[in-house]
Scaffold this motif. Sequence first.
Motif, mmCIF file in Angstrom:
data_model
loop_
_atom_site.group_PDB
_atom_site.id
_atom_site.type_symbol
_atom_site.label_atom_id
_atom_site.label_comp_id
_atom_site.label_asym_id
_atom_site.label_seq_id
_atom_site.Cartn_x
_atom_site.Cartn_y
_atom_site.Cartn_z
ATOM 1 N N GLU A 141 -2.371 6.728 -1.512
ATOM 2 C CA GLU A 141 -3.509 5.972 -1.011
ATOM 3 C C GLU A 141 -3.991 4.948 -2.041
ATOM 4 O O GLU A 141 -5.169 4.910 -2.397
ATOM 5 C CB GLU A 141 -4.643 6.907 -0.585
ATOM 6 C CG GLU A 141 -4.260 7.807 0.566
ATOM 7 C CD GLU A 141 -5.369 8.733 1.005
ATOM 8 O OE1 GLU A 141 -6.321 8.974 0.229
ATOM 9 O OE2 GLU A 141 -5.287 9.224 2.142
ATOM 10 N N GLU A 142 -3.045 4.126 -2.501
ATOM 11 C CA GLU A 142 -3.406 3.098 -3.473
ATOM 12 C C GLU A 142 -2.662 1.805 -3.194
ATOM 13 O O GLU A 142 -1.552 1.803 -2.683
ATOM 14 C CB GLU A 142 -3.158 3.568 -4.908
ATOM 15 C CG GLU A 142 -1.720 3.852 -5.241
ATOM 16 C CD GLU A 142 -1.524 4.483 -6.608
ATOM 17 O OE1 GLU A 142 -2.498 4.895 -7.252
ATOM 18 O OE2 GLU A 142 -0.372 4.552 -7.041
ATOM 19 N N TYR B 158 0.837 -1.191 0.000
ATOM 20 C CA TYR B 158 0.000 0.000 0.000
ATOM 21 C C TYR B 158 0.871 1.239 0.000
ATOM 22 O O TYR B 158 1.783 1.367 0.812
ATOM 23 C CB TYR B 158 -0.895 -0.009 1.238
ATOM 24 C CG TYR B 158 -1.901 1.104 1.299
ATOM 25 C CD1 TYR B 158 -2.999 1.105 0.459
ATOM 26 C CD2 TYR B 158 -1.751 2.149 2.202
ATOM 27 C CE1 TYR B 158 -3.942 2.119 0.519
ATOM 28 C CE2 TYR B 158 -2.694 3.169 2.276
ATOM 29 C CZ TYR B 158 -3.784 3.146 1.433
ATOM 30 O OH TYR B 158 -4.713 4.150 1.480
ATOM 31 N N ASP B 159 0.601 2.158 -0.907
ATOM 32 C CA ASP B 159 1.298 3.439 -0.973
ATOM 33 C C ASP B 159 0.470 4.455 -0.206
ATOM 34 O O ASP B 159 -0.588 4.880 -0.674
ATOM 35 C CB ASP B 159 1.471 3.857 -2.430
ATOM 36 C CG ASP B 159 2.289 5.123 -2.600
ATOM 37 O OD1 ASP B 159 2.246 5.995 -1.711
ATOM 38 O OD2 ASP B 159 2.965 5.236 -3.638
ATOM 39 N N GLU B 160 0.934 4.827 0.983
ATOM 40 C CA GLU B 160 0.169 5.741 1.839
ATOM 41 C C GLU B 160 0.057 7.139 1.238
ATOM 42 O O GLU B 160 -0.969 7.805 1.400
ATOM 43 C CB GLU B 160 0.807 5.827 3.224
ATOM 44 C CG GLU B 160 0.686 4.542 4.006
ATOM 45 C CD GLU B 160 1.364 4.602 5.359
ATOM 46 O OE1 GLU B 160 1.919 5.660 5.713
ATOM 47 O OE2 GLU B 160 1.342 3.576 6.048
ATOM 48 N N LYS C 128 -0.746 -1.401 -4.622
ATOM 49 C CA LYS C 128 0.111 -1.624 -5.791
ATOM 50 C C LYS C 128 0.176 -3.115 -6.107
ATOM 51 O O LYS C 128 0.401 -3.942 -5.223
ATOM 52 C CB LYS C 128 1.528 -1.116 -5.522
ATOM 53 C CG LYS C 128 1.598 0.330 -5.128
ATOM 54 C CD LYS C 128 2.017 1.150 -6.279
ATOM 55 C CE LYS C 128 2.261 2.587 -5.815
ATOM 56 N NZ LYS C 128 2.368 3.478 -6.913
#
Length: 130
Positions: free
Chosen positions: A117-118, A112-114, A120
């Motif tokens: 907010e997605e 999760y890319d904080e 991957k």
Amino acid sequence: MKKVGIAILVLVIIGGAIGFYLYNKPHRDYQEEEPAYTLNANELAISYAEDQTQANALYLDQVVVVEGVIIEKQEKGLIIEPNIFVTVRDTSFLRKVQEGDEIGIKGRVLGYDELLEEVKIDNATGVSGG
């Protein structure tokens, strides 16, 4: 002193053999693996939004099949609603799909890319029935 030299030589040979094995080990083929989970994009996104640690324990570095609607196509990937960024293994797949299409993809969850907010996913390919 001779025993120390022999011990060092044996360790060097063993270390070299291990290094050779790891260097020549075949890469993981994500598309040949059975998916650990099959879920829709909303389930995956909600899981990460509610508890990233628990979601990582379940999905991180796992091969999954995710179904959802394409909201954006990019040069080497796409975004599936709600905010799942997918990098495709073969860009020819991108020529077969359009924004708004409901698809299924199989790939590895990177996490999760904080900041964005997605979730991957990489090494993805399309699956039939999506």
